[in-house]
Scaffold this active site. Structure first.
Site, PDB file in Angstrom:
ATOM      1  N   ASP A 163      54.193   7.933 -63.848  1.00 19.49           N
ATOM      2  CA  ASP A 163      54.048   6.660 -64.539  1.00 19.49           C
ATOM      3  C   ASP A 163      55.436   6.035 -64.735  1.00 19.49           C
ATOM      4  OD1 ASP A 163      52.876   4.639 -66.353  1.00 19.49           O
ATOM      5  OD2 ASP A 163      53.890   5.793 -67.921  1.00 19.49           O
TER       6      ASP A 163
ATOM      7  N   ASP B 290      56.559   2.920 -67.319  1.00 19.45           N
ATOM      8  CA  ASP B 290      56.967   2.627 -68.691  1.00 19.45           C
ATOM      9  C   ASP B 290      56.642   3.778 -69.630  1.00 19.45           C
ATOM     10  OD1 ASP B 290      57.876  -0.280 -68.494  1.00 19.45           O
ATOM     11  OD2 ASP B 290      55.898  -0.369 -67.568  1.00 19.45           O
TER      12      ASP B 290
END
Length: 276
Positions: A8, A10
């Site tokens: 991922d 952020d």
């Protein structure tokens, strides 16, 4: 042995100032040199992470990216679509009516632009503070083309008011669509068959990689499906309680190079031990 690392952006790979630390860059570089597939998995469009892909040297032949929370699997060197699931015009209209009913602003996104339909009075969307990789285009809902292929619909507003609005969403919507928060101020709605876990599964099937050969790293609700899919699910120290409960390992936080810590522990050190 880990053959694919799904990461991922952020709150996971990126620090609080949205940069990639040298430690994370180095670990990813070493993993890729060993032949491990490193795949960035995000709710963003491909254009929203191109600069990160370039920093990490992940735009070569054979590199892939998973965008729109699993709704799109693409080759990162050309942008060629491997798999895509979208919402219909009818579904987008339904979700827009929902946004009006619970009094939050709505945007929807395709491969080229972000649409701005009329917002509730004095309640402008905060999405421009989150996403600026694509142009924003005002649209009236009766102008939306019948063959529109929308990748996702978002409600983006102040956290407390958004959370109160989410509590008002009828259960039928959660049954019909994939609905999840990717940030405290951002709720995302997609085709029911879309999530990061399903996106990774499609890519693994293409590459001949098994689920137990995947390590996935994340921090928020939209990472839950890939954490559960992967043989090794890794939660960031800054992850939500739900993600931590689903993961097999909790690494350091995103400002302390948690991605590098996990790659070193489960990929690089494993290779070193096997070679001795």
């Amino acid at each position: 042995m880990i053959k694919l690392i799904a990461i991922d952006l952020d709150g996971t790979l990126l620090t609080k100032d949205r940069t990639i630390s040298d430690e994370n860059k180095s670990a990813i570089k070493k993993a890729k040199e060993l032949g491990v597939k490193v795949v960035l998995c995000t709710g963003r469009p491909l254009l929203g992470m191109v600069h990160y892909l370039e920093e990490l040297n992940l735009r070569e032949i054979g590199d892939y990216g998973i965008t729109y929370n699993g709704g799109l699997v693409q080759k990162t060197d050309t942008g060629e679509i491997v798999s895509q699931k979208t919402l219909t015009q009818v579904e987008v209209q339904e979700l827009y009516r929902l946004s009006q009913a619970i009094n939050v602003p709505c945007n929807f996104i395709d491969l080229e632009q972000i649409y701005e339909p009329p917002y509730p009075k004095n309640r402008d969307s905060l999405y421009p503070t989150v996403m600026n990789a694509l142009p924003y285009v005002p649209v009236m809902m009766d102008e939306l083309a019948e063959d529109a292929a929308i990748n996702k619909v978002v409600f983006c507003y102040e956290q407390q008011e958004l959370d109160e609005a989410i509590d008002k969403i009828p259960e039928a919507f959660f049954e019909k669509y994939t609905i999840m928060k990717s940030r405290p101020i951002l709720l995302e709605m997609m085709h029911k068959e879309v999530d990061k876990g399903k996106g990774i599964a499609i890519l693994c099937d293409l590459l001949g990689i098994k689920a137990d050969e995947v390590m996935a790293l994340g921090d928020e609700a939209n990472d839950h499906a890939m954490i559960e899919f992967a043989g090794l699910g890794v939660a960031m120290e800054n992850a939500t309680a739900e993600i931590k409960e689903s993961a097999q390992f909790i690494t350091k936080n995103n400002d302390e190079h948690g991605v590098a810590h996990a790659i070193n522990k489960f990929v690089l050190q494993k290779v070193d031990s096997m070679s001795k």
